[in-house]
Write an enzyme that holds these catalytic residues in place. Structure first.
Site, mmCIF file in Angstrom:
data_model
loop_
_atom_site.group_PDB
_atom_site.id
_atom_site.type_symbol
_atom_site.label_atom_id
_atom_site.label_comp_id
_atom_site.label_asym_id
_atom_site.label_seq_id
_atom_site.Cartn_x
_atom_site.Cartn_y
_atom_site.Cartn_z
ATOM 1 N N GLU A 413 0.801 -1.241 0.002
ATOM 2 C CA GLU A 413 -0.114 0.095 -0.075
ATOM 3 C C GLU A 413 0.852 1.370 0.010
ATOM 4 O O GLU A 413 0.722 2.123 0.998
ATOM 5 C CB GLU A 413 -0.973 -0.016 1.251
ATOM 6 C CG GLU A 413 -2.046 -1.107 0.914
ATOM 7 C CD GLU A 413 -3.118 -0.748 0.321
ATOM 8 O OE1 GLU A 413 -3.127 0.264 -0.478
ATOM 9 O OE2 GLU A 413 -4.236 -1.654 0.305
ATOM 10 N N GLU A 483 -3.784 -10.647 0.170
ATOM 11 C CA GLU A 483 -4.500 -10.687 1.232
ATOM 12 C C GLU A 483 -5.997 -11.064 0.617
ATOM 13 O O GLU A 483 -6.461 -10.556 -0.156
ATOM 14 C CB GLU A 483 -4.793 -9.418 1.705
ATOM 15 C CG GLU A 483 -3.437 -8.712 2.284
ATOM 16 C CD GLU A 483 -3.219 -7.338 2.835
ATOM 17 O OE1 GLU A 483 -4.531 -6.759 3.444
ATOM 18 O OE2 GLU A 483 -2.164 -6.516 2.876
HETATM 19 C C1 IPT Z 1 -5.158 -4.017 3.713
HETATM 20 C C2 IPT Z 1 -3.835 -3.710 4.300
HETATM 21 O O1 IPT Z 1 -2.674 -4.237 3.229
HETATM 22 C C3 IPT Z 1 -3.510 -4.648 5.627
HETATM 23 O O2 IPT Z 1 -2.272 -4.156 6.325
HETATM 24 C C4 IPT Z 1 -4.634 -4.330 6.542
HETATM 25 O O3 IPT Z 1 -4.802 -3.011 6.819
HETATM 26 C C5 IPT Z 1 -5.860 -4.918 5.809
HETATM 27 O O4 IPT Z 1 -5.903 -3.953 4.851
HETATM 28 C C6 IPT Z 1 -6.905 -4.779 6.859
HETATM 29 O O5 IPT Z 1 -6.927 -5.130 7.955
HETATM 30 S S1 IPT Z 1 -5.405 -2.496 3.102
HETATM 31 C C7 IPT Z 1 -7.217 -2.360 2.671
HETATM 32 C C8 IPT Z 1 -7.650 -0.782 2.410
HETATM 33 C C9 IPT Z 1 -7.894 -3.165 1.818
#
Ligand code: IPT
Length: 956
Positions: A413, A483
């Site tokens: 990010e 993720e």
């Molecule tokens: C995404 C991030 O990469 C991670 O660090 C964490 O914040 C996660 O979301 C949520 O828990 S960013 C999100 C805007 C998709």
């Protein structure tokens, strides 16, 4: 003593000064070293220059300073407090400037050299991690200053060391220019949080070295070459290798993979030092649009791992790191993304040894700039590029010799920009043997894989089918979900549906669940603290508790579900043809490490069992394996075959007998309970009696079943909203919790329309509806009995315009004096419609207390699914059809109102929910909601329960 002002140091965007060039990290060699971990003198100031740096001079009297253990974070050691923000910078965004309020920790350590410390040679002082920047003095001489919190920095100190009375002074600032590059979603935790070590450097000792150990799957040979800044020899006795540095050799080897982590011990010997090597031969390549290791595509069954300990924060000891790897291996996880920074280097050693694929991610995130449309993003500003390159180099040089590291990640990010491109170019040049990952650039300019986060199932399927457009499609890049499955609170839902897609489409190479562990901070009053609990004015609440493990590393139901979803052996069948289909879903290993067994269970009790001979199928292969004939003497009733695959022998990560995979096949169907409506309702003394049921004659409310008092039995549609129900602000349509509250589902009223004692039934007609709305549920309770048992049939018909699904649909009532619970149905743990893969049909026993899942922020939890019958103390309930069972010592309203575990105070009454259905769980606290098939639409429904008095379950 310093040449620049404090502000100049702190706000300098360059990587720092004085440190040695980055190099390979190794834990041990025959050169001397000693640790400076332990108690240090500590002084905290509110601002960066509240105190001068005279403390760094020898002779300074720090007698009145506090002491803190190093490694550690001072905010977890009683000095100041932690701050949690997801992506917002907790200070004004004015790069590279930082606030005047800049907590500053001065650290002092006086030490003697060990008595046998060699007089010759040089020495280096190594810091493995300091947040967010440090200036270092030894014996009054300033060594330099550095940023890059989760990266090592070394200083040459030989000329300064004395046999005794060395004074090491370190000034650490919480905020620095580096903080702009470290905006990860986690607690801000300043301090010297990783090891500090002094390493002797004999003349001719090893500097940097690069172990190149590739594997050619067509020949079965490995090629080893160790490049070293200092010439020497490399030996690997098991392979008969003894070569000069820089010289390649090719020999037959067993390759390394996460499933078969074969390491060969070796030694790199230079004139001055012998460094142990652990060589794993493997080749990572992109071919045919796929990430392949040793010629085979891999499927990542991964997690995102932040370093976390509920008392020590990111200062992890080796035992905790090991526990993480063991827990991962035992839950069938095969990959880890080191979100969002390089972990303690010892963690990677464990991944090499026990077998995990690693995406090693650089310490870089500038997420807060999204608030201003990425204007001024350091990643797209050439002034910051040296710092970015320094971070890339410190990661790659430190970790390059780990076979487990198969992909480099530029960071998380951080938007897009020239700095990222410079990093990728540098990494590609320095280490062409590994692909580069970065999710934040939709054009994949700098990357070798197409990476996404939180893409919904439909989109993932489209990509799997190659129906996406854009550069990733043109370049035929494989998809990795860096993720997915946001494990915040109850959930994540929908994992099994993702896995089906990954299993079906080659281009989908799996993903990494967000995230491994809840970052709850142990708190005496609250259980675990989260954002806002330390008085932060800007914070993101419990968004920091979104792991598959609770903060104390107890697996949450999400991890149990994930283990089942990603199990490396498929065990399936419909029970009709006497066979079970076994599929080896490993990428590398055959099934020879597993032992299979069957058991034949009637109503969850094993009637017979035995071993099941299964061939040592190659990866990807399947076989239909014959089951024995059903046991002739089996009692009547619903029956299942349960087939299990366990470790045939102990491994370094789990003992013999550890359950790896299982499957259940139906063998005989359930007969749903039938109750002839033979008893008549009898009125008198203000009550109506029907079989064992006693009802209030005026309201029709059930008062008792036999001797068992029952309170407030009625239709229930509300659940204490989960984090996923509450959803994320950026997805307003998926905020079911808000939509439900707007509709008033948390304040339903029950209007009594009629109590009708008929020939063979007591019928109670009601309308259940929220205050202030014209929507409602016309609800009829129809009670019948065969004399011993009492049957309730609930019929509901929605009225008005229902635009949202229901949270739940069922009944709830209160019982007293219930402690033990037994049931036949899904278990042993929590399960919901889209988190139910791990539920085994069986006979389960628990207590009301143990039925609760202790989410850090309390919310709906603990349902057991597909329950055919249950014993709640002395009350027996049979479902027609099966139901979801929940029982707790507080009401849904109390659960809903609680913000921390400590808010839940057990009462006398046990509140029981028997649900015909619940809405799915989904992942919308950061991702997609439940798939439509897991919605619980408001539509006409009918369901029954049969109650009777019975002997209460016993312990066990
Ligand atoms: C995404 C991030 O990469 C991670 O660090 C964490 O914040 C996660 O979301 C949520 O828990 S960013 C999100 C805007 C998709």
């Amino acid at each position: 003593m310093s040449l620049r002002t404090t502000t100049e140091y702190i706000e300098d965007v360059s990587p720092g000064s004085g440190a040695l060039p980055p190099r390979a990290w190794y834990a041990s060699s025959d050169a001397e070293s000693f640790s400076l971990n332990g108690d240090w003198r500590f002084r905290l100031s509110d601002t960066a220059d509240a105190e001068d740096d005279s403390f760094a001079a020898p002779g300074y009297d720090a007698g009145d300073w506090a002491e803190v253990p190093v490694p550690g974070h001072w905010v977890l050691q009683g000095h100041g407090s932690p701050v949690y923000t997801n992506h917002l910078y907790p200070f004004p965004v004015d790069p590279p400037r930082v606030p005047t309020e800049n907590p500053t920790g001065d650290h002092l350590r006086v030490f003697d050299l060990p008595g046998d410390w060699p007089a010759d040679g040089d020495a280096v002082l190594r810091f493995d991690g300091v947040e967010s920047c440090a200036r270092v003095w030894l014996n009054g001489t300033e060594l330099g200053e550095f940023k890059g919190s989760r990266l090592p920095h070394e200083f040459a100190v030989g000329r300064l060391l004395r046999p005794a009375g060395n004074v090491l002074a370190v000034r650490v600032h919480q905020w620095s220019a580096g903080s702009y590059l470290e905006d990860q979603d986690q607690w801000w935790l300043p301090g010297i949080f990783r090891d500090v070590t002094v390493l002797h450097r004999p003349a001719g000792s090893v500097l940097d070295f690069f172990v190149h150990a590739s594997y050619d799957h067509t020949t079965g040979e490995g090629t080893l070459r160790v490049d070293s800044d200092v010439d020497g020899r490399v030996s690997v006795p098991d392979l008969g290798i003894d070569i000069a540095t820089g010289e390649p050799v090719t020999v037959p080897v067993e390759p390394w993979s996460a499933e078969t982590p074969r390491l060969y011990d070796g030694v790199l010997a230079t004139r001055g030092e012998r460094v142990p090597l652990r060589v794993g031969f493997r080749t990572v390549a992109l071919s045919d649009g796929l990430i392949k290791v040793n010629g085979r595509p891999v499927l990542f069954k991964g997690v995102n791992r932040h370093e976390w300990h509920p008392e020590r924060g990111r200062a992890l000891d080796l035992a905790t790191m090991r526990e993480d790897v063991l827990l991962m291996k035992r839950h069938n996880i095969n990959a880890v993304r080191t979100s969002h920074y390089p972990p303690h280097p010892a963690f990677l050693g464990l991944c090499d040894e026990l077998g995990l694929w690693v995406i090693d991610e650089c310490d870089l995130e500038t997420h807060g700039f999204t608030e201003q449309g990425w204007r001024d993003n350091p990643v797209d500003d050439d002034r910051w590029t040296p710092a970015l390159l320094d971070r890339a180099a410190r990661m790659v040089e430190r970790d390059k010799n780990h076979p487990s590291v198969v992909i480099w990640s530029l960071g998380n990010e951080a938007g897009t920009g020239r700095g990222l491109t410079a990093m990728a170019e540098w990494i590609h040049g320095r280490d062409p043997s590994r692909p580069v990952h970065y999710e934040g650039d939709p054009d994949c300019r700098d990357t070798d894989v197409y990476s996404r986060m939180y893409a919904g199932h439909a989109e993932v399927e489209r990509i799997g089918r190659g129906l996406d457009g854009g550069p990733h499609r043109r370049r035929r890049l494989p998809l990795v979900l860096c993720e997915y499955g946001h494990a915040m609170g109850n959930g994540p839902g929908g994992l099994a549906d993702y896995q089906k897609l990954f299993d079906t489409h080659d281009r989908l190479q799996g993903g990494f669940v967000w995230e491994w562990i809840d970052h709850g901070i142990a708190h005496p009053g609250l259980g675990y603290a989260y954002g806002g609990d330390f008085g932060e004015e800007l914070h993101d609440g419990n968004f920091v508790c979104d792991g598959l493990l609770f903060p104390d590393r107890r697996p949450s139901p999400g991890l149990t579900e994930y283990k089942k979803v990603i199990e490396p052996v498929g065990i399936t069948g419909d029970g009709t043809d006497g066979t079970v289909r076994v599929t080896n879903k490993h990428d590398f290993a055959d099934l020879s490490a597993l032992a299979f067994s069957w058991s034949y269970e009637v109503e969850g009790e094993a009637v017979d069992s035995g071993t099941l001979p299964v061939p040592a199928l190659a990866p990807g292969a399947s076989a239909d394996v014959k089951l024995p004939a059903p046991p002739p003497a089996a009692p009547a009733g619903e029956a299942h075959w349960t087939v299990r695959a366990v470790l045939a022998a102990g491994t370094p990560w789990a003992p013999k007998g550890h359950l790896v995979a299982w499957g259940q096949l139906p063998a005989a169907e359930r007969r749903t309970p039938y109750t002839a409506a033979t008893a008549r309702p009898v009125s008198g003394d203000g009550v109506i009696r029907l079989g064992p049921g006693v009802f209030d004659a005026r309201t029709g409310a059930l008062r008792a079943i036999g001797d068992i008092a029952v309170r407030d039995l009625r239709l229930d549609v509300w659940r204490a909203t989960t984090d996923n129900d509450d959803g994320a602000p950026w997805q307003p349509d998926l905020r079911y919790g808000l939509l439900w509250r707007r509709l008033g589902l948390h304040r339903m009223r029950h209007r009594l329309d009629a109590v009708e004692a008929g020939e063979d039934a007591l019928t109670v007609r009601t309308r259940v509806a929220p205050a202030a709305r014209d929507t409602g549920l016309s609800t009829v309770y129809r009670w019948t009995s065969d004399g011993d048992r009492l049957r309730l049939t609930v019929g509901t018909v929605p009225e008005g315009d229902w635009t949202v699904p229901l949270p739940r649909l069922g009944i709830r009532f209160g019982l007293s004096a219930v402690d033990r619970v037994e049931w036949y149905g899904g278990g042993p743990g929590e399960a919901y419609p889209d988190t139910r893969t791990a539920a085994v049909v069986g006979r389960w026993r628990s207590t009301v207390e143990d039925l609760q899942t202790p989410y850090v922020r309390p919310q709906e939890n603990g349902a057991r699914i597909d329950v055919r019958w249950a014993l709640l103390g002395g009350l027996r309930v049979e479902g027609d059809p099966a139901f979801l069972l929940t029982a707790r010592r507080w009401t849904t309203e109390q659960l809903d109102a609680a913000t921390h575990r400590s808010d839940l105070v057990p009462g006398e009454t046990v509140w029981v929910n028997l649900d015909h259905g619940q809405h799915g769980i989904g992942s919308q606290s950061c991702g997609p909601g439940p798939l439509p098939r897991y919605h619980l639409p408001a539509e006409p429904a009918e369901f029954s329960f049969v109650f009777s008095a019975a002997a209460a379950p016993t312990a066990g």
